[in-house]
Design a protein around this motif. Structure first.
Motif, short mmCIF file in Angstrom:
data_model
loop_
_atom_site.label_atom_id
_atom_site.label_comp_id
_atom_site.label_asym_id
_atom_site.label_seq_id
_atom_site.Cartn_x
_atom_site.Cartn_y
_atom_site.Cartn_z
N THR A 42 0.41 -27.67 19.87
CA THR A 42 0.98 -28.82 19.18
C THR A 42 2.50 -28.71 19.22
OG1 THR A 42 0.80 -30.15 17.17
CG2 THR A 42 1.13 -27.79 16.87
N SER A 43 3.17 -29.81 18.98
CA SER A 43 4.63 -29.82 18.98
C SER A 43 5.11 -29.75 17.54
CB SER A 43 5.14 -31.09 19.66
OG SER A 43 6.55 -31.14 19.66
N MET A 44 5.34 -28.53 17.05
CA MET A 44 5.66 -28.27 15.65
C MET A 44 7.05 -27.68 15.55
SD MET A 44 3.31 -26.03 13.05
CE MET A 44 3.47 -26.15 11.28
N HIS A 45 7.89 -28.24 14.68
CA HIS A 45 9.29 -27.84 14.62
C HIS A 45 9.69 -27.59 13.16
CE1 HIS A 45 9.38 -29.41 18.74
NE2 HIS A 45 8.64 -30.40 18.23
N LEU A 46 10.35 -26.47 12.93
CA LEU A 46 10.76 -26.07 11.58
C LEU A 46 12.24 -26.37 11.38
CD1 LEU A 46 8.95 -22.61 11.33
CD2 LEU A 46 8.05 -24.88 10.86
#
Length: 330
Positions: free
Chosen positions: A102-106
């Motif tokens: 998935t494309s997950m960004h913090l």
């Protein structure tokens, strides 16, 4: 109800169960469609984010409008972005709902504490890549089971930073913030920004180009909003009132701290001994310390050096006279 059943009443109940005159409740059918049964989660009971923090929806609406302009200009096609209602979800449930990869960004959202999350759905990524290169954005691409290419990652990075910039603009009139990108992840199960049972406030933004292309999801820990909850509730207070509340809180905390017991130690000095001398120590032996009696001693409170002074005797008790606060030698 304090009334207890008599023995005769108990016998009557048991007899009724045996004869079938009284239902035991075993015939209850949970699949009965006529029953109106709602699930109940104690963790979110009484939690009404939309009612308690209505300005959060205003922020989301502004963010959707600004992101729509930025993203439309970027792909040179008129997009439509619609925010869904705010949801509260346990972090563990949110993790399990995301596919791998998935494309997950913090990201950080100072001065609020905690780590925020931006998720760009895979199908939206592929549609935006096609739109960036002149396509319709309606193409079909295999979503699951492969990592993103370098081109796709560059498009994702552009969209995420665009979203962070628009997020700052959306919050400006409510509570000025500063966003900071931290890192990206493809496996949501290895990202533990908060304990699994903690709550996230999640908003899904639906991106459309004639038809739905996908979603951008923005989440932030529920606890991180607590310091500005009064603002999100629309209860603005002037600086003088806030200062007065802070002063009251400080005075209350100070009053409670004054009754706390602490340990204070006075270092009289040190002496170096060989192992042989140490083993030969007897009662009455005198140790020569490295401190001159005219030099001040240092007092530690909970191992923190705070005072300098002199040891002595007062009414048959050993005492310590504080001369001055301890000053670290440069």
């Amino acid at each position: 109800m304090n009334k207890l059943l008599s023995q005769d009443e108990v016998d009557s109940l048991l007899k009724g169960l045996d004869t079938g005159d009284i239902s035991s409740g075993d015939d209850f059918d949970a699949s009965n469609n006529d029953l109106d049964i709602d699930s109940f989660d104690w963790a979110t009971a009484g939690l009404n984010v939309r009612g308690n923090m209505p300005l959060l929806e205003v922020v989301n609406s502004r963010f959707g409008h600004k992101l729509r302009g930025s993203l439309s200009n970027s792909v040179r096609k008129m997009l439509d972005i619609t925010p869904d209602p705010i949801e509260t979800v346990k972090y563990c449930d949110f993790q399990r709902s995301l596919p791998v990869p998935t494309s997950m960004h913090l990201f950080k959202m100072e001065p609020l504490r905690g780590m925020g999350i931006i998720v760009v759905e895979s199908r939206l990524v592929f549609s935006l890549v096609e739109a960036y290169f002149g396509g319709t954005g309606f193409g079909t691409t295999k979503i699951e089971g492969r990592e993103f290419t370098s081109i796709e990652n560059r498009i994702i990075d552009k969209v995420v930073h665009m979203a962070l910039h628009n997020l700052v603009e959306a919050w400006e009139d409510v509570h000025p913030i500063k966003t900071e990108f931290v890192r990206s992840e493809s496996n949501p199960l290895v990202v533990n920004v908060i304990p699994g049972e903690e709550l996230l406030i999640s908003t899904k933004f639906e991106v459309e180009l004639a038809k739905v292309l996908g979603n951008i999801i923005i989440c932030f820990p529920y606890a991180s909003y607590q310091p500005i909850r009064h603002k999100l509730a629309g209860n603005y207070r002037d600086e003088e009132e806030i200062t007065q509340l802070d002063r009251t809180w400080i005075e209350d905390m100070e009053r409670h701290l004054r009754g706390t017991e602490v340990t204070m130690n006075i270092g009289l000095g040190n002496a170096e001994l060989s192992v042989g001398d140490f083993l030969n120590l007897r009662e009455g032996d005198i140790l020569i310390l490295d401190k001159n009696y005219q030099h001040p001693l240092t007092a530690k409170v909970e191992d923190v050096k705070l005072f300098e002074g002199y040891a002595g005797r007062y009414k048959n008790k050993k005492v310590f006279k504080v001369e001055r606060p301890y000053i670290e030698q440069q």
